[in-house]
Every structure is written in C-alpha cells, then in structure tokens.
Write an enzyme that holds these catalytic residues in place. Sequence first.
Site, PDB file in Angstrom:
ATOM      1  N   LYS A   1       0.710 116.294   8.752  1.00 34.25           N
ATOM      2  CA  LYS A   1       0.246 117.106   7.625  1.00 34.25           C
ATOM      3  C   LYS A   1      -0.436 116.227   6.582  1.00 34.25           C
ATOM      4  O   LYS A   1      -1.501 116.558   6.061  1.00 34.25           O
ATOM      5  CB  LYS A   1       1.421 117.889   7.016  1.00 34.25           C
ATOM      6  CG  LYS A   1       1.902 119.020   7.925  1.00 34.25           C
ATOM      7  CD  LYS A   1       3.248 119.618   7.516  1.00 34.25           C
ATOM      8  CE  LYS A   1       3.691 120.669   8.541  1.00 34.25           C
ATOM      9  NZ  LYS A   1       5.047 121.187   8.310  1.00 34.25           N
TER      10      LYS A   1
ATOM     11  N   GLN B   1       9.698 120.867   4.220  1.00 34.98           N
ATOM     12  CA  GLN B   1       9.875 120.912   5.670  1.00 34.98           C
ATOM     13  C   GLN B   1      11.269 121.430   6.018  1.00 34.98           C
ATOM     14  O   GLN B   1      12.272 120.986   5.464  1.00 34.98           O
ATOM     15  CB  GLN B   1       9.661 119.495   6.257  1.00 34.98           C
ATOM     16  CG  GLN B   1       9.664 119.426   7.766  1.00 34.98           C
ATOM     17  CD  GLN B   1       8.482 120.143   8.420  1.00 34.98           C
ATOM     18  OE1 GLN B   1       7.405 120.254   7.836  1.00 34.98           O
ATOM     19  NE2 GLN B   1       8.677 120.635   9.616  1.00 34.98           N
TER      20      GLN B   1
ATOM     21  N   ASP C   1       3.515 127.744   2.609  1.00 37.16           N
ATOM     22  CA  ASP C   1       4.212 128.149   3.830  1.00 37.16           C
ATOM     23  C   ASP C   1       4.319 129.668   3.941  1.00 37.16           C
ATOM     24  O   ASP C   1       4.608 130.192   5.011  1.00 37.16           O
ATOM     25  CB  ASP C   1       5.641 127.585   3.822  1.00 37.16           C
ATOM     26  CG  ASP C   1       5.825 126.414   4.760  1.00 37.16           C
ATOM     27  OD1 ASP C   1       5.117 126.353   5.777  1.00 37.16           O
ATOM     28  OD2 ASP C   1       6.685 125.575   4.472  1.00 37.16           O
TER      29      ASP C   1
HETATM   30  N1  GUN Z   1       9.712 123.667  10.368  1.00 36.19           N
HETATM   31  C1  GUN Z   1       9.181 124.137  11.523  1.00 36.19           C
HETATM   32  N2  GUN Z   1       8.044 124.820  11.270  1.00 36.19           N
HETATM   33  C2  GUN Z   1       7.849 124.783   9.935  1.00 36.19           C
HETATM   34  C3  GUN Z   1       6.838 125.301   9.086  1.00 36.19           C
HETATM   35  O1  GUN Z   1       5.893 125.967   9.494  1.00 36.19           O
HETATM   36  N3  GUN Z   1       7.004 125.037   7.764  1.00 36.19           N
HETATM   37  C4  GUN Z   1       8.048 124.329   7.277  1.00 36.19           C
HETATM   38  N4  GUN Z   1       8.128 124.142   5.977  1.00 36.19           N
HETATM   39  N5  GUN Z   1       9.000 123.838   8.049  1.00 36.19           N
HETATM   40  C5  GUN Z   1       8.895 124.069   9.366  1.00 36.19           C
END
Ligand code: GUN
Length: 304
Positions: free
Chosen positions: A54, A98, A121
Amino acid sequence: MTAVRIDGKAIAAELREKIAKEAETLIGETGVVPGIAVVIVGEDPASKVYVASKGKAAKECHFHSVEHALSADIGEAELLDLITKLNEDDAIHGILVQLPLPDHIDEAKVLDLIRPDKDVDGFHPINVGLLTSGARDKAMVPCTPAGTLILAKRAIGNLSGKDAVVIGRSNIVGKPMAALLLAESCTVTIAHSRTQNLEDIVRGADILVAAVGRPQMVKGDWIKEGAVVLDVGMNRIPAPERGEGKTRLVGDVDYDSAAERAGYITPVPGGIGPMTIALLMANTLTAARRKAGLDDLDYAELLG
Ligand code: GUN
C-alpha cells in the site's frame, strides 16, 4: 469452454497509472497532495506485506504517505489517540487501519472513530449505511468489492438481472460485495459457512464471488458454464514441490477445473489482490478531491 483469464494485475497497474496522472493534475491545479496514513498493529507477516504494498503504491501515485507501525501490546487508548490525531491532520485525506487487530482492542471502536470522509476502507457505519441505502455515490466503498466489481463489469458489461452468488459474509468483502451487486440490479444470494446445498447454489451463479478463506474449496463442476468467477481468496498452502517448508498462494476456487467451465476467471495471485490496492489509491484520491470541492472520478470509466 476455456475461460478468459482476467488479468487483475495488469488492469490494476493501468488504474494506478491513471490515478497517478490525476493526482499530478490535482496537485498542479490546487496544491492539494492526496495523503494516506496506514496503521498496522503487531507483526502479522501477511498484514506487513499488504501494508508495504500500500505504501509503495501510494508513493508511485505521488501521494503523501505515512505508516504507523505499532507494537502488538499497544493499549486501545493509545491507538484511539493516534486516530484522533490523524482525523485532525489536514495533510491526511485517507486513514486505513489494517485488520485484524489484536484481541484486546475493540475493532468497532477504532473503526467508528475514523472520520467517515477519511475512511478509505469504507468500514465506518456511515459509509456502510450510505452504500446499502442506495447512496453509493456519497459513500466510501470498500476496496476489495469495488475492485472486484470493476473486473466483473469489464468482463461482461451490464450486470443487470444476473444471478450473483457471494460466498462469505464478512464486513470487508461479502456484505459490501452483495450491496454493490444489488445496486447493479443483480439477484444476489449470500452464502456462508452454514449454507446448505452450497454446490447447488453456486451452480446457479452467472457471477460468483468467492471470499471464504478456504483453499480451493469451489470445484470446477460447481461452476455454471460461462460464469464470471471472481476469486477473492488468499490462502497459503504447503508446496513441497518448491522445496521443504515452502508454501504457495491459492484462491478459494480450484482454478484449473473452474477455468474449464467458466467464461471469465480471476487467478490467484494476480487477480483481485492488486485491484484492492489500486482501489485504495482511488478512494484516497476521491477523499482528497472531495475535500478540494471537486467531483468524484468514475474509475471504471477512467480505465476505458
Ligand atoms: N485486512 C484484510 N483486508 C483488509 C482491507 O481491505 N482493509 C483493512 N484495513 N484490513 C484488511
């Protein structure tokens, strides 16, 4: 039929390139630099890989990008303080925490504190409510379902009236995916671990989204001839053929047998995964543009 392989990796790269150009234009015309903060708690190896990807994508898109890596034993209050600071930081347009978080931290409390306009998100209840109540255009839409939808539309165009089956009912993928497909006028079934006759339900799917986290669970003979198969699964399985202790990544769908029947299918890796990151960049650019008083871009249209 042998399925067309949907190259999510290439489509995501194309989208990131378009986003980088749009970011340059935004910076040149308004001075606003899209800013994203990614927060990771603990040492989960898979999470660390995602977070690193990311950050790299954000830099390539010319964004301001900061990462907060916190120890697994950080107190909930300290994490909430960080979110409050990021909420108030004018250089940050998008905040991503995350998941999963360690057990001693209340996930909902953390997600609920993120300002909805910075919630790239799309997990805040306000954004969930906007998406499910038909105001998708005002919401932040979760990245994985948004990326999956773009691939489905590129494959077959109009989805209206199609029978869509989503396996998995998570807040991250299954539920928002179902909401998006419903908004596209699909007839949507959400299946999950307690679903009876899963195979029969999957056999009716024109569009199948598999997001259960069970390696190669969906078999080729469950797939309707010509269906669009979108595999969100990311499962590590032992791969002794690569050497002792080695693993490989597989989806929730048994790719080889499913590709014999599907019309279109996403591989793992190189399918949905890269789209998730591209859509996170898209959401961050959207958040920055909204703050600058600009209209949203249509990312599917941008891809052409
Ligand atoms: N953990 C697994 N997929 C995601 C996601 O799309 N966003 C976040 N914040 N955590 C995750």
